[in-house]
Scaffold this active site. Structure first.
Site, PDB file in Angstrom:
ATOM      1  N   ASP A 163      -0.771   4.967  -4.997  1.00  0.00           N
ATOM      2  CA  ASP A 163      -1.784   4.013  -3.935  1.00  0.00           C
ATOM      3  C   ASP A 163      -1.175   2.330  -3.579  1.00  0.00           C
ATOM      4  OD1 ASP A 163      -3.729   3.840  -1.899  1.00  0.00           O
ATOM      5  OD2 ASP A 163      -5.249   2.558  -3.180  1.00  0.00           O
ATOM      6  N   HIS A 192       0.794  -0.606  -0.614  1.00  0.00           N
ATOM      7  CA  HIS A 192       0.359  -0.178  -0.288  1.00  0.00           C
ATOM      8  C   HIS A 192       0.787   0.979  -0.292  1.00  0.00           C
ATOM      9  CE1 HIS A 192      -3.376   2.404   0.555  1.00  0.00           C
ATOM     10  NE2 HIS A 192      -2.830   3.135   1.830  1.00  0.00           N
ATOM     11  N   LYS A 210      -0.018  10.645   0.788  1.00  0.00           N
ATOM     12  CA  LYS A 210       0.587   9.671  -0.284  1.00  0.00           C
ATOM     13  C   LYS A 210       0.235  10.517  -2.304  1.00  0.00           C
ATOM     14  CE  LYS A 210      -1.307   5.855   0.271  1.00  0.00           C
ATOM     15  NZ  LYS A 210      -2.158   6.074   1.131  1.00  0.00           N
ATOM     16  N   ARG A 231      14.348  15.241  14.496  1.00  0.00           N
ATOM     17  CA  ARG A 231      15.482  17.004  14.018  1.00  0.00           C
ATOM     18  C   ARG A 231      16.567  15.812  13.412  1.00  0.00           C
ATOM     19  NH1 ARG A 231      15.682  22.391  17.034  1.00  0.00           N
ATOM     20  NH2 ARG A 231      16.686  22.427  15.024  1.00  0.00           N
TER      21      ARG A 231
END
Length: 144
Positions: free
Chosen positions: A44, A5, A26, A100
């Site tokens: 997808d 997926h 996405k 970070r």
């Protein structure tokens, strides 16, 4: 072969697999990358196969060359039929979910280790971060 997926693209010659649940961004990130010159492999649902020591991404025939643009519809997009996977991007729901200065991370499909990044897709800089990440990949990881 396995199905994943995720939306897959080619960015600067490197195959990218963007993973996340439905509605996570996405296709939106893919649209911004395509607008900047990337090519769609699959939207997808991406098929992964192991060929000659590499992971190859392809689209299922029914959705090949098509991108769902939320609020607009399913549209043709600049695409390529297949690409060698070089980077996986996992989308996160909040910016605070990203370190970070993260250590290098990897994931594995069909016994092949691939560089993994986590990204908050809805920042204006998200597509630029993908392009910079592609530039920063080690050659032996991204292009084997």
């Amino acid at each position: 072969m396995i199905n994943v997926h995720g939306t897959s693209l080619v960015v600067k010659g490197v195959g990218i697999l963007v993973r996340g649940p439905s509605g996570s961004g996405k296709s939106d990130l893919a649209l911004r990358l395509i607008d900047g010159g990337a090519q769609l492999v699959a939207d997808d649902q991406t098929a992964l196969t192991f060929e000659n020591g590499h992971l190859i991404m392809t689209s299922h025939a029914m959705i090949e060359g098509l991108l769902e643009v939320r609020g607009v519809g399913i549209l043709p997009a600049p695409s390529t039929a297949r690409a060698r996977l070089g980077l996986v991007i996992d989308l996160v729901p909040k910016l605070s979910d990203i370190e970070r200065m993260p250590d290098k991370q990897f994931c594995e499909f069909l016994g092949v280790r691939v560089r993994l990044l986590r990204l908050f897709p809805f920042m204006a800089s998200a597509a630029a971060k993908v392009r910079i990440a592609v530039d920063a990949l080690d050659l032996d990881v991204s292009r084997g």
